[in-house]
Motif scaffolding. Structure first.
Motif, mmCIF file in Angstrom:
data_model
loop_
_atom_site.group_PDB
_atom_site.id
_atom_site.type_symbol
_atom_site.label_atom_id
_atom_site.label_comp_id
_atom_site.label_asym_id
_atom_site.label_seq_id
_atom_site.Cartn_x
_atom_site.Cartn_y
_atom_site.Cartn_z
ATOM 1 N N ARG A 16 42.923 22.153 40.030
ATOM 2 C CA ARG A 16 42.503 23.545 39.782
ATOM 3 C C ARG A 16 43.620 24.512 40.165
ATOM 4 O O ARG A 16 43.927 25.448 39.430
ATOM 5 C CB ARG A 16 41.225 23.828 40.593
ATOM 6 C CG ARG A 16 40.686 25.243 40.430
ATOM 7 C CD ARG A 16 40.928 26.068 41.699
ATOM 8 N NE ARG A 16 40.347 27.393 41.578
ATOM 9 C CZ ARG A 16 41.030 28.475 41.207
ATOM 10 N NH1 ARG A 16 42.306 28.404 40.902
ATOM 11 N NH2 ARG A 16 40.447 29.644 41.136
ATOM 12 N N ALA A 23 43.170 34.032 41.037
ATOM 13 C CA ALA A 23 42.259 35.190 41.087
ATOM 14 C C ALA A 23 40.772 34.839 40.960
ATOM 15 O O ALA A 23 39.964 35.398 41.698
ATOM 16 C CB ALA A 23 42.652 36.222 40.034
ATOM 17 N N PRO A 24 40.363 33.956 40.054
ATOM 18 C CA PRO A 24 38.925 33.642 40.038
ATOM 19 C C PRO A 24 38.544 32.901 41.322
ATOM 20 O O PRO A 24 38.952 31.771 41.549
ATOM 21 C CB PRO A 24 38.753 32.734 38.809
ATOM 22 C CG PRO A 24 40.019 32.808 38.054
ATOM 23 C CD PRO A 24 41.093 33.198 39.025
ATOM 24 N N TYR A 25 37.794 33.596 42.148
ATOM 25 C CA TYR A 25 37.476 33.135 43.492
ATOM 26 C C TYR A 25 36.566 31.908 43.456
ATOM 27 O O TYR A 25 35.666 31.818 42.640
ATOM 28 C CB TYR A 25 36.782 34.312 44.182
ATOM 29 C CG TYR A 25 36.305 34.098 45.582
ATOM 30 C CD1 TYR A 25 34.973 34.345 45.900
ATOM 31 C CD2 TYR A 25 37.166 33.677 46.583
ATOM 32 C CE1 TYR A 25 34.526 34.188 47.192
ATOM 33 C CE2 TYR A 25 36.717 33.511 47.879
ATOM 34 C CZ TYR A 25 35.400 33.761 48.180
ATOM 35 O OH TYR A 25 34.960 33.588 49.449
ATOM 36 N N ASN A 26 36.829 30.950 44.347
ATOM 37 C CA ASN A 26 35.875 29.854 44.560
ATOM 38 C C ASN A 26 35.387 29.958 45.992
ATOM 39 O O ASN A 26 36.187 29.864 46.922
ATOM 40 C CB ASN A 26 36.534 28.473 44.405
ATOM 41 C CG ASN A 26 37.147 28.262 43.045
ATOM 42 O OD1 ASN A 26 38.362 28.090 42.920
ATOM 43 N ND2 ASN A 26 36.331 28.272 42.020
ATOM 44 N N SER A 115 27.493 38.690 28.648
ATOM 45 C CA SER A 115 27.663 38.741 30.103
ATOM 46 C C SER A 115 27.036 40.010 30.659
ATOM 47 O O SER A 115 26.721 40.950 29.903
ATOM 48 C CB SER A 115 29.152 38.751 30.458
ATOM 49 O OG SER A 115 29.711 39.979 30.039
ATOM 50 N N ARG A 146 33.475 43.530 35.932
ATOM 51 C CA ARG A 146 34.928 43.496 36.101
ATOM 52 C C ARG A 146 35.708 44.005 34.887
ATOM 53 O O ARG A 146 36.923 43.902 34.859
ATOM 54 C CB ARG A 146 35.355 42.058 36.395
ATOM 55 C CG ARG A 146 34.845 41.511 37.719
ATOM 56 C CD ARG A 146 35.285 40.075 37.872
ATOM 57 N NE ARG A 146 34.764 39.431 39.060
ATOM 58 C CZ ARG A 146 35.377 39.433 40.248
ATOM 59 N NH1 ARG A 146 36.520 40.064 40.402
ATOM 60 N NH2 ARG A 146 34.854 38.799 41.264
ATOM 61 N N TYR A 160 37.916 44.066 44.018
ATOM 62 C CA TYR A 160 37.569 44.238 42.607
ATOM 63 C C TYR A 160 38.488 45.166 41.815
ATOM 64 O O TYR A 160 38.669 44.980 40.620
ATOM 65 C CB TYR A 160 36.123 44.727 42.472
ATOM 66 C CG TYR A 160 35.110 43.826 43.140
ATOM 67 C CD1 TYR A 160 35.089 42.458 42.870
ATOM 68 C CD2 TYR A 160 34.192 44.328 44.057
ATOM 69 C CE1 TYR A 160 34.178 41.627 43.489
ATOM 70 C CE2 TYR A 160 33.270 43.492 44.677
ATOM 71 C CZ TYR A 160 33.269 42.143 44.395
ATOM 72 O OH TYR A 160 32.373 41.325 45.005
#
Ligand SMILES: Cc1ncc(COP(=O)(O)O)c(C=O)c1O
Length: 437
Positions: A16, A23-26, A115, A146, A160
């Protein structure tokens, strides 16, 4: 278990990190293998109780058999002819049902999208077109998405918005109540009235009513920390809207579909919004969102002005219709209320045992606790919150944080969660606090 690899999560996370931007937070490095109801199993065979529900998407539980069957049946029929090219019945049926079920005894129409952010964008477009006024008001600590416009309405700079400006013009913020942190010399009623009065001041000092088309409000703030306003405040804001020809948009993306002990949270406040945005639990995890509202407002945009390639896809609509069936057949509105009462009772008892729990709050089964420095009353403790959160995950409970200060643990279990899983999940939170405070 046999075929699960011991370090599969670590391996996948390395891949990953190489393949996907940071940037896409886990929130975790737990990779999912299977999910059912309120349980999730990872690729190493470890089972979790799910208090996150994919951030409020799984109110009816992961992979409800009726939703899975509806999706499979639809896939066998056709996948996606595109609503703009050749429409299909399931879109119309879902629109009819949302029109009937959302608050408000007036003619309504619904557009389906993909979305939450897209629903909010469309609600604002529709409101601007109907009113001819471009100004939009949201609230402190709001979260609406977003994309450029929704990020402009969102009210938390880091992470954000930081570095992503300039933001959309003509967007404004008003204060939203936060009873736990209000000035103590004011009663809740005085506080509500002051905040509503600030809306009137705003319309004199910042932008006149003929510039403001809409206000958008989360009935309970989600990312902002599960903050529940009073009926007095929500009704006060709605009244000022009515006095000034400003549309009231309820963002029910996180609060909708049985989360708050009602089908839609605005029912708790006896408010019929002009427009409502819906998503998350609408379709059991399929990407789907909606704007439902007054037919006259919804029809303001002209032919061709709204839509998109995948909006209201047949597979998502099949899932959405099945979700509404399940909610009715399994009495999930009642279940949400009962679940919420149980959670609030157990959380209040937990608060008695831990002085680091500053506040327990919720509406229906949308519940949270606020973690503070024990020795310094009300001082937020985001460090301890993160430690507790991590301990919960280690012990087999998926849960989430929220709040401006990152010190709120929020709980969004599927409404169908078994009593023993709810109790075990809350016992894990209790243990995690005891071991780390
Ligand atoms: C209240 C609210 N509005 C809008 C959004 C944005 O939805 P999406 O992430 O689907 O764009 C969210 C997502 O968390 C939300 O909670």
């Amino acid at each position: 278990m046999m075929d699960k690899q011991v370090n599969k999560n670590v391996e996948l996370h390395k891949r990953r990190e190489r393949a996907v931007p940071r940037a896409p937070y886990n929130i975790s490095q737990v990779y999912v293998d299977k999910a059912r109801g309120a349980k999730v199993q990872d690729v190493e065979g470890k089972e979790y109780i799910d208090f996150a529900g994919g951030i409020g998407i799984q109110n009816i539980g992961h992979n409800h058999p009726k939703v899975v069957a509806a999706i499979k049946e639809q896939v066998d029929q056709f996948i996606h002819p595109c609503f703009h090219v050749a429409p299909y019945e399931s879109y119309i049926t879902l629109a009819e049902r949302l029109n009937a079920l959302t608050p408000g005894d007036f003619a309504k129409k619904t557009i389906l999208l993909n979305s939450g952010a897209e629903a909010v964008e469309n609600a604002i477009k529709i409101a601007r077109k109907f009113t001819g006024k471009s100004g939009v008001i949201s609230f402190d600590r709001a979260y609406h998405g977003r994309t450029l416009l929704t990020m402009s309405l969102t009210s938390k700079v880091k992470p954000y918005k930081h570095g992503f400006g300039p933001f959309a013009n003509n967007t404004y913020k008003l204060p939203y109540p936060y009873y736990y942190r209000k000035d103590s010399f004011l009663s809740n009623e005085e506080y509500d009235d002051r905040l509503v009065e600030q809306f009137n001041h705003f319309l004199m000092l910042e932008a006149s009513p003929d510039e403001i088309g809409a206000i958008i409000m989360e009935p309970v703030q989600g990312e902002g920390g599960f903050i529940v306003p009073s009926k007095r405040f929500v009704q006060g804001i709605k009244r000022v809207c009515e006095e000034n020809n400003i549309l009231f948009i309820a963002d029910e993306i996180q609060t909708g579909f049985c989360r708050t002990g009602k089908l839609f949270a605005m029912e708790n406040f006896d408010i019929a919004p002009d427009l409502t945005t819906l998503s998350k639990s609408i379709a059991g995890g399929m990407p789907l969102s909606a704007v439902t509202g007054r037919a006259d407002v919804m029809d303001a945009a002209e032919i061709g002005q709204l839509g998109g390639t995948f909006g209201g896809s047949p597979v998502a609509c099949a899932a959405g219709n099945a979700v509404l069936d399940v909610i009715k057949e399994e009495h999930l509105v009642d279940k949400s209320r009962v679940l919420g009462e149980k959670m609030m009772k157990l959380l209040q008892e937990m608060k008695e045992r831990h002085d680091v729990i500053g506040d327990v709050r919720g509406l229906g089964s949308m519940c949270a606790i606020e973690i503070i420095e024990a020795e310094d009353f009300k001082q937020p403790n985001p460090g301890l919150t993160t430690t507790i959160l991590q301990a919960c995950w280690d012990k087999g409970l998926m849960t989430l944080k929220a709040g401006t200060y990152g010190n709120v643990l929020r709980f969004l279990p599927p409404v169908v969660i078994a009593d023993e899983d709810l109790e075990r999940g809350l016992a894990i939170v209790d243990e995690a606090i005891t071991e780390n405070k």
